[in-house]
Design an enzyme around this catalytic site. Structure first.
Site, PDB file in Angstrom:
ATOM      1  N   TRP A  37      -6.398   2.965  -7.227  1.00 53.42           N
ATOM      2  CA  TRP A  37      -7.133   2.079  -8.135  1.00 53.42           C
ATOM      3  C   TRP A  37      -8.575   2.594  -8.181  1.00 53.42           C
ATOM      4  O   TRP A  37      -9.170   2.867  -7.128  1.00 53.42           O
ATOM      5  CB  TRP A  37      -7.077   0.662  -7.564  1.00 53.42           C
ATOM      6  N   ASP A  47      -4.638  -2.786   1.188  1.00 49.84           N
ATOM      7  CA  ASP A  47      -4.990  -3.588   0.031  1.00 49.84           C
ATOM      8  C   ASP A  47      -3.684  -4.186  -0.474  1.00 49.84           C
ATOM      9  O   ASP A  47      -2.720  -3.448  -0.735  1.00 49.84           O
ATOM     10  CB  ASP A  47      -5.634  -2.697  -1.050  1.00 49.84           C
ATOM     11  N   LYS A  87      -3.059 -12.408  -9.060  1.00 44.65           N
ATOM     12  CA  LYS A  87      -1.813 -12.202  -9.825  1.00 44.65           C
ATOM     13  C   LYS A  87      -0.732 -13.199  -9.406  1.00 44.65           C
ATOM     14  O   LYS A  87      -0.080 -13.777 -10.258  1.00 44.65           O
ATOM     15  CB  LYS A  87      -1.261 -10.785  -9.608  1.00 44.65           C
TER      16      LYS A  87
HETATM   17  C1  LMR Z   1      -5.990  -3.668 -12.595  1.00 44.00           C
HETATM   18  O1  LMR Z   1      -5.826  -2.711 -11.837  1.00 44.00           O
HETATM   19  O2  LMR Z   1      -5.815  -3.607 -13.811  1.00 44.00           O
HETATM   20  C2  LMR Z   1      -6.390  -4.993 -12.026  1.00 44.00           C
HETATM   21  O3  LMR Z   1      -6.414  -4.923 -10.638  1.00 44.00           O
HETATM   22  C3  LMR Z   1      -7.628  -5.532 -12.624  1.00 44.00           C
HETATM   23  C4  LMR Z   1      -8.863  -4.811 -12.191  1.00 44.00           C
HETATM   24  O4  LMR Z   1      -9.789  -5.479 -11.733  1.00 44.00           O
HETATM   25  O5  LMR Z   1      -8.941  -3.591 -12.309  1.00 44.00           O
END
Ligand code: LMR
Length: 395
Positions: free
Chosen positions: A130, A211, A246
């Protein structure tokens, strides 16, 4: 005065979401940001959440500051959801838990705490991860490296490469791990693979930082917490950042928690004190409303909430197989198995930046630039147009 301030290039996820909102095309489909929609393309309000919120609003009262560490009932509920009701570490008071402003707040408080007490450690995140992981840890002053994770060839985890890389990470470093429903790939480790990582973390004295933002979206509440619970039961120390955005559909309430599993209760008490100090330096104390909802649901309506979560998970699975069937019917020569194998909200489509650009510009279908598609935002009525658009941009 501010001439030297740089232009913000935007966030790869949130800025795209803003572009989608400004797109006038009526047939646009947003599969970029990680949110779960119902089949009517709305963010659902879960029944258990509505019931709890209604009860809370009936007894509305004064609103004092919460303590720096958050509401006790919320912290207790978050801890048992992650570690299990019968967790020895919970019973032995070895886990320092604070309520945080979403999962991002948990990562930030955790990063600040780690930088203060492990200033020379480096952070390792998976490739890909992420985007905000790198931003949060480098923003806290850490050098951030990547370890191999995803194989485009198998469209799954390259476990051998991951394990071999972790075996070479300098002793005492911090390793970020996605506990379930990997973001962005949807490719998760098996239980056996998690077991195999335990000796690597133990021998190299690495600090696992889990996470977990999608508990219940992969296989179930208990199964999705396997890695966290297994590492804890093996006696490893760890950190866990969790989010209820979520699985409670409470995105804007910013409900998260940071948990530090310590060797004993005395250390946990000191760690809790320093987490409080990090919270105070960042935002002083967390907000009340969302935390009251989550705590009430988990205390009084857990069964109802879990049933609703199961239905959400089933809807995602139906979207996965629906899109698979539509794509396979048009292009039987191509392999779309990844849609069925990957877990949670996201799939990594393997589409190039250029193909993603064409999907957005020519067909109004929004994916993240990396090719990540949010399966949880697909609906029965968008499967066919999305599949059609994907087929058009495939070579
Ligand atoms: C995502 O990865 O789309 C979500 O976790 C929202 C975000 O804050 O990035």
């Amino acid at each position: 005065m501010f001439q030297h301030v740089d232009v913000y290039p935007g966030d790869p996820i949130l800025t795209l979401n803003e572009s989608f909102a400004g797109d006038p095309r009526p047939n646009k489909v947003n599969l970029s940001i990680g949110v779960f929609l119902d089949d009517a393309r709305r963010l659902p309000i879960m029944g258990a959440v509505l019931e709890a919120e209604t009860a809370i609003l009936k007894q509305i009262g004064t609103r004092p500051y919460l303590p720096m560490e958050g509401a006790p009932s919320y912290r207790k509920a978050a801890q048992s959801l992650l570690f299990g009701d019968d967790s020895m570490a919970v019973g032995e008071k070895r886990i320092a838990t604070v309520q945080t402003i979403g999962g991002s707040g948990a990562l930030k408080v955790g990063a600040d705490f780690l930088k203060a007490y492990f200033p020379d450690a480096q952070v390792w995140i998976c490739d890909p991860s992420w985007d905000n992981h790198r931003s949060i840890f480098s923003g806290a002053g850490f050098k951030v490296h990547a370890y191999p994770y995803y194989s485009p060839v198998t469209q799954g985890v390259d476990f051998e490469a991951m394990k071999a890389a972790l075996q070479k990470v300098p002793q005492g470093d911090i390793v970020l791990l996605h506990a379930c429903c990997h973001n962005p790939t949807g490719a998760d480790l098996t239980e056996q693979q998690w077991r195999e990582l335990v000796p690597v973390f133990r021998e190299r004295r690495l600090l696992p930082f889990f996470d977990i933002a999608y508990q219940g979206f992969g296989e179930g509440i208990e199964q999705d917490a396997f890695a966290i619970r297994h590492f804890t039961s093996e006696g490893l120390v760890s950190m866990v950042a969790s989010s209820f955005s979520k699985n409670f559909s409470l995105y804007g309430e910013r409900c998260g928690s940071l948990n530090v599993v310590c060797p004993d209760s005395a250390q946990a008490e000191n760690v809790l004190g320093q987490l409080k100090s990090a919270v105070r330096r960042n935002y002083s104390s967390p907000p009340t409303h969302g935390a009251r909802i989550v705590a009430m649901v988990l205390e009084d309506m857990r069964g109802r909430w879990e049933d609703e979560l199961t239905a959400m998970r089933s809807r995602i699975l139906a979207m996965r197989s629906g899109l698979y069937d539509a794509l396979h019917a048009s292009r039987p020569d191509r392999n779309f198995d990844y849609l069925l194998k990957q877990k949670g909200m996201f799939s990594y489509t393997g589409l190039s930046q250029e193909q993603v650009r064409r999907l957005r510009e020519e067909y109004g279908v929004y994916l993240i630039g990396s090719g990540r598609m949010c399966m949880a935002a697909l609906t029965q009525d968008t499967i066919a147009p999305v599949a059609e658009a994907i087929v058009k941009v495939l070579d």
